[in-house]
Design an enzyme around this catalytic site. Structure first.
Site, PDB file in Angstrom:
ATOM      1  N   ASP B  96       9.840  57.061  29.407  1.00 52.74           N
ATOM      2  CA  ASP B  96       9.058  56.007  28.768  1.00 52.74           C
ATOM      3  C   ASP B  96       9.508  54.670  29.342  1.00 52.74           C
ATOM      4  O   ASP B  96      10.403  54.605  30.191  1.00 52.74           O
ATOM      5  CB  ASP B  96       9.187  56.090  27.248  1.00 52.74           C
ATOM      6  CG  ASP B  96      10.624  55.912  26.786  1.00 52.74           C
ATOM      7  OD1 ASP B  96      11.488  55.557  27.614  1.00 52.74           O
ATOM      8  OD2 ASP B  96      10.887  56.151  25.601  1.00 52.74           O
ATOM      9  N   ASP B 272       5.144  64.656  23.416  1.00 48.82           N
ATOM     10  CA  ASP B 272       6.601  64.770  23.298  1.00 48.82           C
ATOM     11  C   ASP B 272       6.970  64.418  21.882  1.00 48.82           C
ATOM     12  O   ASP B 272       6.234  63.695  21.202  1.00 48.82           O
ATOM     13  CB  ASP B 272       7.303  63.775  24.231  1.00 48.82           C
ATOM     14  CG  ASP B 272       7.220  62.356  23.691  1.00 48.82           C
ATOM     15  OD1 ASP B 272       6.160  61.714  23.853  1.00 48.82           O
ATOM     16  OD2 ASP B 272       8.194  61.888  23.070  1.00 48.82           O
TER      17      ASP B 272
END
Lengths: 379, 379
Positions: B96, B272
């Protein structure tokens, strides 16, 4: 045709000085000696899968009666098929009697002729551990090697106190033996524990009385409790020659790699200790070059593994830089890898000792290894 | 003859309603979609060995830029050969941008046009995360799929605030894209993130602007932050049809097994979440019969495993009674086994979805599976 009952036995294979190479036969398999037993306190060798313990080379593990009687309870484990099935370890298991942990963890404990009354450190519940109940619990667990209840005292101690505790432990040994004769299954064994603090005369009286009672194995208890390395070795040197040559000798709760080498050199066949896993959880790694502290900044960018020659993936495949990061970050994997690597190192150490004894070069091996292990001190 | 450069790509294999079966090609291997990415926050999927993550069926893992930039630092990981070597995961890694964790963990954060200034939650040190620095960090880590920096706001939010953050995230997307073009290696990909809170019009403007910028993949961000399951699904239903069919779609930070089924039903390809490992550490197990709380006394003497049909040893080989004991005792092995079993269950769930889509029976499969999963609620 009647099938032979499973038998417990010790076989001496080779001697080199006082050091002994041997095998303990149990119904659940052979224990190669000298053996180090990983400690599975609460029915788990902390942070390891049972397959990892086995693959590291351990033939036998230890479990703690005190912890298991309080949680989940011996009767519950028996209803679930015994400790081997419960913890998924099908090799031999040795259980202690609970006496040592009652002294170190139990609250409001009161020792009497009958046994020890104490309160659980988990929930404060009252319990009574007698020699009979300690054996009963170990039989419920299904332990292959069981230990008599003994009274463990703190060192240093007055001689009178050490004598009283040693004498009480002798009477408890007889009661343990009587109960074991009634409850145990074929092939299980009950070991006696030599007590007497650091007093050579008390140790001699304890050993001679227990040997006369003919146990299948003998432990030396009450050491590594603060008396110091040299005093421990002198006590061992006094006790071990008094024990029968055809029976295994177990030094309880010891110790560092150096302790293990020195005790094997004095004729010890078995030992156990929480050090490999406890130190692993604290970021310390045992290696053939000494002990490393993975918290230290010197490891932060070191791409080398703990030991490229190890057969243990934890020691061979992960960089010190990564281990440093995991330990500093408090990650589970740091404790998992270091406990695994340390457990494997201890088994490598025992395998090396067995090989050195077989090749009749134990003394030279021990000198060289002690030098190697002293190279790093928590670097 | 020139060797072909590694390429990133998405291939749609089959559709069933809005659900998609596909493959993402990366230089480090194929990701079968719909895919669930285990979260390796600090370069480790908590309490699992990398081999276990792979064997559970995961093709790709996620790591957090925020955590890694603070500890051990992106430049350090780059010097050690990149994140794949550091954490021993040779498959694809998605990182991320750090934006979400800066908002949830960083202290004294200040958002400006330039980026986000904040203090580390580890040691209070000051940091500045810009769109350029977020890409630079992800390139230092060597992430195969990278995410643009976006501004994540808490929900519910005023429309004006949501609009401002969405517009800022669009400008940051352009800056991220420009930096990525300079720094990235062949085959790496940068995904854009659609923002706009739960406002359909803002989401549409964000999606259309990002699609016009031609990213290789699109994420839906800012969901599962308290808006509720139904609102999340309505938002997805509005956004997904605006995204290009030939690109993968990633729903960030979601979620429960039910969330995954419903989002795949709406055309999501990747997601996720920390739930499998976090719940595992808290004694909760996901199974095909619903969620179990291993702390509950009803498991104390249950010799059955979590799932005798699982290919995961943690789910198949250990009794619920033993798991109950480990969890109640706070043993590492309890967290290790439940995190492992849950990670494997999530991968089994994704494999079942992929099979159902391939066989064009996704809707029926989803209805039946939702019923099964609802049978137990923390029993």
């Amino acid at each position: 045709m009647q099938e032979a009952l499973p038998k417990f036995g010790y076989r001496l294979i080779a001697r080199d000085g006082a050091a002994r190479l041997g095998e303990i036969a149990t119904p659940r398999g052979i224990v190669r000696t000298p053996a180090f037993m990983p400690v599975g306190t609460g029915a788990t060798v902390k942070a390891l899968y049972p397959e990892q313990v086995r693959d590291a080379g351990a033939d036998i593990v230890l479990a703690n009666t005190y912890h298991l009687m309080l949680r989940p309870g011996a009767e519950r484990i028996a209803r679930l098929g015994g400790l081997h099935a419960f913890m998924r370890w099908d090799g031999p298991i040795l259980t202690d009697s609970g006496g040592f942990q009652v002294m170190s963890l139990g609250k409001l404990r009161q020792v009497s002729e009958d046994g020890v009354r104490f309160q659980s450190h988990v929930d404060g519940s009252p319990h009574m551990l007698t020699p009979e109940r300690a054996v009963e619990i170990q039989c419920l667990l299904g332990a292959d090697i069981q230990m008599q209840l003994d009274e463990c005292i703190e060192l240093p101690a007055e001689r009178a106190q050490a004598e009283r505790a040693m004498e009480l432990s002798l009477r408890w040994a007889a009661r343990s033996q009587a109960t074991f004769a009634k409850l145990a299954k074929p092939g299980q064994a009950l070991f006696a524990i030599v007590q007497g603090a650091t007093d050579a005369e008390l140790r001699r009286r304890s050993a001679e009385a227990l040997v006369a009672m003919d146990f299948p194995g003998y432990a030396v208890g009450g050491l590594a409790v603060g008396e110091g390395h040299e005093v421990m070795l002198r006590t061992l040197e006094g006790v071990v020659p008094l024990l029968p040559k055809e029976k295994p000798r177990y030094l309880m709760g010891v110790g560092t790699p150096l302790d293990l080498i020195e005790s094997v050199a004095r004729g010890i066949d078995m030992s156990d200790c929480v050090l490999p896993t406890r130190n692993g959880r604290h970021g310390l790694a045992f290696t053939w070059a000494g002990r490393l502290n993975l918290r230290n900044a010197c490891h932060a960018e070191d791409p080398a593994p703990l030991d490229p020659a190890s057969s243990c993936p934890a020691a061979r495949d992960y960089s010190r830089a990564y281990l440093h990061h995991l330990v500093k970050s408090g990650e589970y994997l740091g404790s998992m890898l270091l406990s695994w690597a340390n457990t494997a190192f201890y088994q490598e150490l025992m395998a090396a000792m067995r090989e050195a004894i077989a090749q009749e070069r134990f003394a030279a091996w021990a000198e060289e290894t002690k030098r190697r292990l002293a190279a790093l001190q928590d670097a």
